[in-house]
Design an enzyme around this catalytic site. Sequence first.
Site, PDB file in Angstrom:
ATOM      1  N   ARG A  83       0.943  -0.840   0.111  1.00 17.16           N
ATOM      2  CA  ARG A  83      -0.040  -0.020  -0.489  1.00 17.16           C
ATOM      3  C   ARG A  83       1.070   1.155  -0.415  1.00 17.16           C
ATOM      4  O   ARG A  83       1.968   1.326   0.796  1.00 17.16           O
ATOM      5  CB  ARG A  83      -1.049  -0.001   1.181  1.00 17.16           C
ATOM      6  CG  ARG A  83      -1.369   1.243   1.047  1.00 17.16           C
ATOM      7  CD  ARG A  83      -3.373   1.325   0.658  1.00 17.16           C
ATOM      8  NE  ARG A  83      -4.387   1.655   0.798  1.00 17.16           N
ATOM      9  CZ  ARG A  83      -4.348   2.023  -0.611  1.00 17.16           C
ATOM     10  NH1 ARG A  83      -4.736   2.749  -1.639  1.00 17.16           N
ATOM     11  NH2 ARG A  83      -6.224   2.601   0.917  1.00 17.16           N
TER      12      ARG A  83
ATOM     13  N   THR B 113      -9.161   0.380 -10.166  1.00 19.70           N
ATOM     14  CA  THR B 113      -8.397  -0.830  -9.020  1.00 19.70           C
ATOM     15  C   THR B 113      -8.942  -1.813 -10.176  1.00 19.70           C
ATOM     16  O   THR B 113      -9.200  -1.375 -11.207  1.00 19.70           O
ATOM     17  CB  THR B 113      -9.040  -1.305  -7.790  1.00 19.70           C
ATOM     18  OG1 THR B 113      -9.119   0.331  -7.300  1.00 19.70           O
ATOM     19  CG2 THR B 113      -7.609  -1.619  -7.483  1.00 19.70           C
TER      20      THR B 113
ATOM     21  N   ASP C 140      -7.521   8.864   0.119  1.00 13.99           N
ATOM     22  CA  ASP C 140      -8.173   7.390   0.617  1.00 13.99           C
ATOM     23  C   ASP C 140      -8.293   8.056   2.164  1.00 13.99           C
ATOM     24  O   ASP C 140      -8.868   6.842   2.953  1.00 13.99           O
ATOM     25  CB  ASP C 140      -7.761   5.984   0.615  1.00 13.99           C
ATOM     26  CG  ASP C 140      -8.010   5.214  -0.667  1.00 13.99           C
ATOM     27  OD1 ASP C 140      -9.076   5.935  -1.486  1.00 13.99           O
ATOM     28  OD2 ASP C 140      -7.845   4.293  -1.175  1.00 13.99           O
TER      29      ASP C 140
ATOM     30  N   SER D  73      -8.196   1.325   3.427  1.00 11.91           N
ATOM     31  CA  SER D  73      -8.212   0.219   2.030  1.00 11.91           C
ATOM     32  C   SER D  73      -9.232  -0.456   1.569  1.00 11.91           C
ATOM     33  O   SER D  73      -9.745  -1.477   2.941  1.00 11.91           O
ATOM     34  CB  SER D  73      -7.304   0.133   1.247  1.00 11.91           C
ATOM     35  OG  SER D  73      -7.110  -0.958  -0.241  1.00 11.91           O
ATOM     36  N   SER D  74     -10.010  -0.856   0.942  1.00 10.13           N
ATOM     37  CA  SER D  74     -11.244  -1.976   0.722  1.00 10.13           C
ATOM     38  C   SER D  74     -10.645  -2.599  -0.463  1.00 10.13           C
ATOM     39  O   SER D  74     -11.153  -3.684  -0.488  1.00 10.13           O
ATOM     40  CB  SER D  74     -12.684  -0.969  -0.073  1.00 10.13           C
ATOM     41  OG  SER D  74     -13.198  -0.196   0.859  1.00 10.13           O
TER      42      SER D  74
ATOM     43  N   GLY E 210     -13.620  -1.506  -7.655  1.00  9.47           N
ATOM     44  CA  GLY E 210     -14.602  -1.061  -7.430  1.00  9.47           C
ATOM     45  C   GLY E 210     -14.758  -0.193  -6.066  1.00  9.47           C
ATOM     46  O   GLY E 210     -15.809   0.202  -5.292  1.00  9.47           O
ATOM     47  N   GLY E 211     -13.814   0.319  -5.577  1.00  7.83           N
ATOM     48  CA  GLY E 211     -13.401   1.171  -4.400  1.00  7.83           C
ATOM     49  C   GLY E 211     -14.088   0.468  -3.429  1.00  7.83           C
ATOM     50  O   GLY E 211     -13.867  -0.369  -3.092  1.00  7.83           O
TER      51      GLY E 211
END
Length: 556
Positions: free
Chosen positions: A89, A376, A416, A440-441, A462-463
Amino acid sequence: MIARLFLLFALFTAALPAYAAGGIVTAADPRAAEAGREMLRAGGSATDAAMAIMLALSVVEPQSSGIGGGGLLVHHDGRTGAIATVDGREAAPAAATPDRFMQDGRPMPFASAFPGGKSVGVPGNIRLMAEAHRQWGRLPWAKLFEPAIRLAEGGYKVTPRMSQFAGYVAPLWKDFPGIAAIYARDDGKAPPVGTLIRNPALAKLLRDVAAGGPDAFYGGRNGQAIVDAVSKAPVNPVPLTLADLAAYRAKERPALCGAYRGYRVCGMGPPSSGTTTILQMLGMLERFDMAALGKDSPEAWHLIGEAMQLAYADRDTWLGDTDFVSVPLQGLIDRDYLARRSALIAPDHARGTYEPGVPPGAEPRTAAVSGEVSGTTHFVAVDGDGDVVTMTSTVEGPFGSQLVASGMVLNNELTDFTFAPEKDGAPVANRVEPGKRPLSSMSPTIVYGPDGKVVLAIGSAGGKRIIMHVMKALVGVLDWKLPAADAIALPNIFFGGGALQVEQGSALDAMRPALARFGQPVVAADLPSKLNAIERIGDGWRGAADPRSEGVVLAE
């Protein structure tokens, strides 16, 4: 007409699952998937294949992912059964203070915050790649770069998805001549489908890193190019230094696992919120007979919606980078705690309000929502020895920050973070801090069966919706016993504005009146996804790609 035919062909081929007794890959772009298959056929490991995919996507999918961004990787060792995760990340530079996205005492509008230097985090994918290759790679480092270099030098054609995403941000490119020079038409507009794109600067960067390793990315002329792009950005210039780049490390973190109906579901812990939130939802649903209800039951989707909104309330309150904030991780997935959260779900009516709980070990904190957008990419690779890699990679929004350095798109991942550093007088877990990684997702996931063998590896783009795309597919496979391809194709569901959101034109859209009878507004929304998965079938593997995407599955 050509664009429509290309899209129809992509959707048709993406929906066709492939079976392999040996290695197999699935990715969101056919050219990247081919790069992974090339590594498998050369004797490479699943890691080699996944890293070649990541590099190729840096070239052909710059709107969504690349080496100018970061990623999260989950690895299963086919010989030992060990599971490991690598956190690549992006990190905030030293100059990033908690008020980075505040303006006149208020959070900046997202549209003002993401373009330019302020949103760029130190890229993590190359350090992630180096760590993964050190542990699990077989082929020479430089070989993994060959397909991406060919694509960057020889050129590739713009797909419908790339053209669409470019259209969203092309109006900004008048202020960003670097990205316009690569991707814009002469009139400054987005490139149409079929446009040939060559990127010699990116090819040169890839050759440098292939020959010189990660230090050729984070230092020297390429490191300086990143520093200059951010600190001299035409919009929102901010300090970034070579010291920030040199300090970055990919981190191996313990996998986070939980049980569900005899299965073991594993993935990333913080700074990802994906696995934690998925395990919470599964834990809340376990007392309900989801199998008996089935995929066509409004009650089943109502239950998923209730668990979703309760779990996301916890997500927005408790989760952040554990190197900086205390996260009650085990408390959030504690079975007794989840039983109490599940008791808030009524099978016959919506709760209406969804407050966070207080898990064991939690310190006082207030909720604050972060602002991920739906970019993403995801890919999965399996080799002949049974090693499995599932990885999500991102530059955040379409074409990231709109900045380029050495031909690569730089991320806008720092958006984010939660923009307001405090709420109700208390610090927000996901506020900006130097060196910190934003929440983060991303949800790269591996599922083990009761026999301890991998049964599924999956993930999505997809966020903030990534979590729900993976979640509905897990319910589809584990509860409704659907093939992965059919589970991926299930309707998407999310929430917002006090309403349950269901995928426009799907079976859930037709189910809206029945869902609304549970007492919560239900609206149809555009909820695209980009799932990729591989599942075990007997002694082999079958792949699946989202029919909404241009993704494909390729067997070795």
